[in-house]
Structures are given as structure tokens and as C-alpha cells.
Design a protein around this motif. Structure first.
Motif, PDB file in Angstrom:
ATOM      1  N   ALA A   1       0.654  -1.455   0.307  1.00  5.67           N
ATOM      2  CA  ALA A   1       0.188  -0.118   0.048  1.00  5.67           C
ATOM      3  C   ALA A   1       0.921   1.308   0.646  1.00  5.67           C
ATOM      4  CB  ALA A   1      -0.752   0.516   1.326  1.00  5.67           C
TER       5      ALA A   1
ATOM      6  N   PRO B   1       0.098   1.625  -6.066  1.00 10.19           N
ATOM      7  CA  PRO B   1      -1.078   0.963  -5.685  1.00 10.19           C
ATOM      8  C   PRO B   1      -1.646  -0.340  -7.250  1.00 10.19           C
ATOM      9  CG  PRO B   1      -0.811   3.042  -6.472  1.00 10.19           C
ATOM     10  CD  PRO B   1      -0.062   3.004  -6.384  1.00 10.19           C
ATOM     11  N   LEU B   2      -2.614  -0.195  -6.484  1.00 10.20           N
ATOM     12  CA  LEU B   2      -2.789  -1.508  -6.849  1.00 10.20           C
ATOM     13  C   LEU B   2      -1.971  -2.740  -8.367  1.00 10.20           C
ATOM     14  CD1 LEU B   2      -6.458  -0.151  -8.984  1.00 10.20           C
ATOM     15  CD2 LEU B   2      -5.868  -2.471  -6.831  1.00 10.20           C
TER      16      LEU B   2
ATOM     17  N   TRP C   1      -4.434  -0.978 -14.535  1.00 11.12           N
ATOM     18  CA  TRP C   1      -3.987  -1.413 -14.016  1.00 11.12           C
ATOM     19  C   TRP C   1      -2.315  -3.262 -14.183  1.00 11.12           C
ATOM     20  CZ3 TRP C   1      -3.374   2.765 -10.500  1.00 11.12           C
ATOM     21  CH2 TRP C   1      -4.799   3.306 -10.607  1.00 11.12           C
TER      22      TRP C   1
ATOM     23  N   LEU D   1      -1.077  -5.382 -11.707  1.00  5.97           N
ATOM     24  CA  LEU D   1      -1.770  -5.879 -10.781  1.00  5.97           C
ATOM     25  C   LEU D   1      -2.184  -7.694 -11.336  1.00  5.97           C
ATOM     26  CD1 LEU D   1      -3.867  -6.017  -8.262  1.00  5.97           C
ATOM     27  CD2 LEU D   1      -5.779  -5.396  -9.855  1.00  5.97           C
TER      28      LEU D   1
ATOM     29  N   ARG E   1      -4.760  -2.070   2.757  1.00  8.76           N
ATOM     30  CA  ARG E   1      -5.461  -1.773   1.061  1.00  8.76           C
ATOM     31  C   ARG E   1      -6.732  -1.060   1.536  1.00  8.76           C
ATOM     32  NH1 ARG E   1      -3.289  -7.200  -1.820  1.00  8.76           N
ATOM     33  NH2 ARG E   1      -2.672  -5.101  -3.166  1.00  8.76           N
TER      34      ARG E   1
ATOM     35  N   GLU F   1      -6.233   1.669  -1.237  1.00 11.91           N
ATOM     36  CA  GLU F   1      -6.725   0.316  -2.787  1.00 11.91           C
ATOM     37  C   GLU F   1      -7.515  -0.091  -3.446  1.00 11.91           C
ATOM     38  OE1 GLU F   1      -2.819  -1.929  -3.861  1.00 11.91           O
ATOM     39  OE2 GLU F   1      -2.395  -1.567  -2.182  1.00 11.91           O
TER      40      GLU F   1
END
Length: 314
Positions: free
Chosen positions: A89, A93-94, A122, A125, A283, A286
Motif C-alpha cells: 500500500a 498502488p494496485l 493497472w 495488478l 489496502r 487501493e
């Protein structure tokens, strides 16, 4: 004086055995051999000086203290996992791994529309999906098996944070040979003896009954199905009528059938799609970003505003 503490691996073995109730399945879930898992549990029992599991040829039975320690071990493992979440975090992010539970009345209809957008926005991710009914998904969330869930409200999922995404309207689905179907179908116009619903465990069943506000429908429902696709096939074969969410219609569930749909004319004719996660999760920021991305992807989908298949005029 030296204090010897249980290892996270030993606690993982204990929780897996509690969850699966079987040594071989627990070992498989932990990616170790059965003998390794058994030895790890014996070491744990020796370390703390108590018997946690009674072993017989046929069953695995936890002692009362063993169950209490397994529950505590689950919380310890979740806290340990959140140490890594804190680091993620604070970084990009992500990114990295994220495990998301999705209920069966959402997964096949919404995910194909939103996942390409998430991959584009993202790329770092890694989203792992787990499809479960709502009660099982909420249990998985609190046990730490998933990080967040896509589900439909209202539903009591325990101590969670909720990001509402959008409303998903309910429709009445019927064969197109139904004579003179109205533009909207009121709950009192539905013959409960011909109503086909999902089996227990699917929250959509409860949302349908709540929207109709006719408690007798639960007892009178003609047949229960295991999926929305199964219900559509039963309707197509003239076995009755059912209820479908708009996202299923937008995804083309009625294509190549003789089934049509009209909006349910009720006070609260919708379920609300939401992303939920454990309260206090590191998180949380997120998950808020993920909710925004899911909301935007669903809203911008070219099929989102597509009309439901309508019955022909008589």
C-alpha cells in the motif's frame, strides 16, 4: 530463558486442517506432503505442550482447545499477511497479487466487461478470482482466503467496508409465446407455482423475493436451479418463469432462446452491486481505487445500456 514460538508455517498447517478436516486435502492446500504437514503439527503440539488434534483412521477431531487455537492462528496469519499489504500500500498502488471473490450471479456477466479495462489501467495488478456463493465468499473474506469480494446487496457480510458500484435491475423472464405481456410486470401478476428460482445459497433468490414482497413465493417456487443459465433453459422449455438481473441480459444470456424479459414493476426492483473488504484493511485506499475502476468500467461498457430482449407484440 529461551521462548520457542510457533512458526507461521505450523499455524498454516493447523488452520488448513481445521478448514479441510482431512490431512491429505490440507497438505495439498499447503503444497506439502501429508507427512510434512503431520510432522509440523506434532512439532506444534510438542512446542505448546497440548494435544490439538485427535487422530484416528477415519476422522480428524479437534479438541476444544485445538479449535480455539486454530481460530487464533487464523487471525495471526491474517495479521502477518497484512504486513506485506502495508508495504504494498505504501508503494505502487494496485500492483502485485490481489485475490477477489465474486458471486456466481455476477462473475460470468460483469467480469468479461471490466477485466480488460482493469488490465489496461493497472498492468502490474495480478488479480486472482475465486467464484463462490455469497455465504462462502464472506467466510473466505474473514478467513483471509480472499482480499475483497464483488457481491450484491443487501447482504450481511460481517465487519466489512462497502463501496457501492451500481444498481442492477431485476427483470421477469418468460417464453415469447406468452400472450399480451405488459410493458412492466407487477409481482402480483407472477404465478408463484410457475416461478423458477436459484437454490439456497444464492443471494439473488433472496433479492428476488424481497423485491416481490411476497413471502409465499419461497414455499411455492416450482423448481430450483443451480445457475441463471440453467433457469433460462428451463424457461425456454416452457417450465415456468424466472427473474434475471440486467447484467445477465446485457451479457446476452437470452440469445438463441425463445425467452424474453420485461422489467419488474416493484418499489425496489434492483439489487446493488458492491465491492467489500475487511474493516481496517491496510489496502483500503487501493480497494477504493479498485471500486472506482470497476464503477467506471461498468458504466462505460457499450452493453451497459443495451435494452433487454423484449417479447413481440401479439
Amino acid at each position: 530463558m529461551t521462548t520457542y514460538l510457533p512458526t507461521l508455517k505450523q499455524l498454516q498447517y493447523l488452520v488448513a486442517l481445521r478448514d479441510f478436516g482431512h490431512f491429505s486435502r490440507a497438505a495439498e492446500a499447503c503444497f506439502v506432503t501429508q507427512s510434512t504437514l503431520s510432522a509440523g503439527l506434532r512439532e506444534l503440539e510438542s512446542l505448546i505442550g497440548v494435544v490439538l488434534v485427535e487422530r484416528t483412521r477415519r476422522v480428524v477431531r479437534f479438541t476444544p482447545l485445538g479449535l480455539r487455537i486454530a481460530d487464533k492462528a487464523q487471525r495471526v496469519l491474517r495479521e502477518a499477511e497484512e504486513l506485506g499489504d502495508l508495504a504494498r500500500a505504501a508503494g505502487k498502488p494496485l500492483s502485485g497479487d490481489l485475490r477477489m471473490g465474486v458471486i456466481p450471479t455476477i462473475a460470468p456477466f460483469l467480469l468479461p466487461r471490466v477485466l480488460p479495462r482493469l488490465r489496461e489501467d493497472w498492468p502490474d495488478l495480478k488479480l486472482y478470482l475465486r467464484e463462490e456463493t455469497t455465504p462462502a465468499a464472506c467466510d473466505s473474506l474473514h478467513r483471509g482466503h480472499v482480499d475483497c469480494i464483488l457481491l450484491a446487496l443487501p447482504y450481511q457480510c460481517g465487519d466489512v467496508e462497502v463501496a457501492e458500484l451500481f444498481d442492477d435491475r431485476l427483470y421477469v423472464a418468460f417464453r415469447t409465446d406468452m400472450t399480451d405481456p405488459p410493458a412492466r410486470i407487477a409481482p402480483e401478476a407472477i404465478d408463484e407455482s410457475r416461478l423458477l428460482l436459484l437454490e439456497d445459497g444464492h443471494c439473488l433468490k433472496d433479492h428476488v423475493l424481497a423485491a416481490c414482497n411476497r413471502p409465499e413465493m419461497r414455499a411455492e417456487a416450482a423448481m430450483l436451479g443451480t445457475s441463471l443459465h440453467t433457469l433460462v433453459q428451463m424457461v425456454d422449455n416452457g417450465l415456468g418463469v424466472t427473474m434475471l438481473p440486467q447484467m445477465a441480459l446485457d451479457a446476452g444470456i437470452l440469445e438463441n432462446t425463445h425467452v424474453a424479459a420485461r422489467p419488474l414493476d416493484a418499489v425496489r426492483p434492483s439489487r446493488r452491486i458492491a465491492l467489500v473488504w475487511r474493516s481496517g484493511s491496510p489496502r483500503e485506499k487501493e480497494f477504493g481505487m479498485l471500486a472506482d475502476a470497476l464503477r467506471d468500467a461498468a458504466a462505460s461498457s457499450p452493453t451497459r445500456s443495451a435494452p433487454a430482449k423484449q417479447a413481440p407484440s401479439p
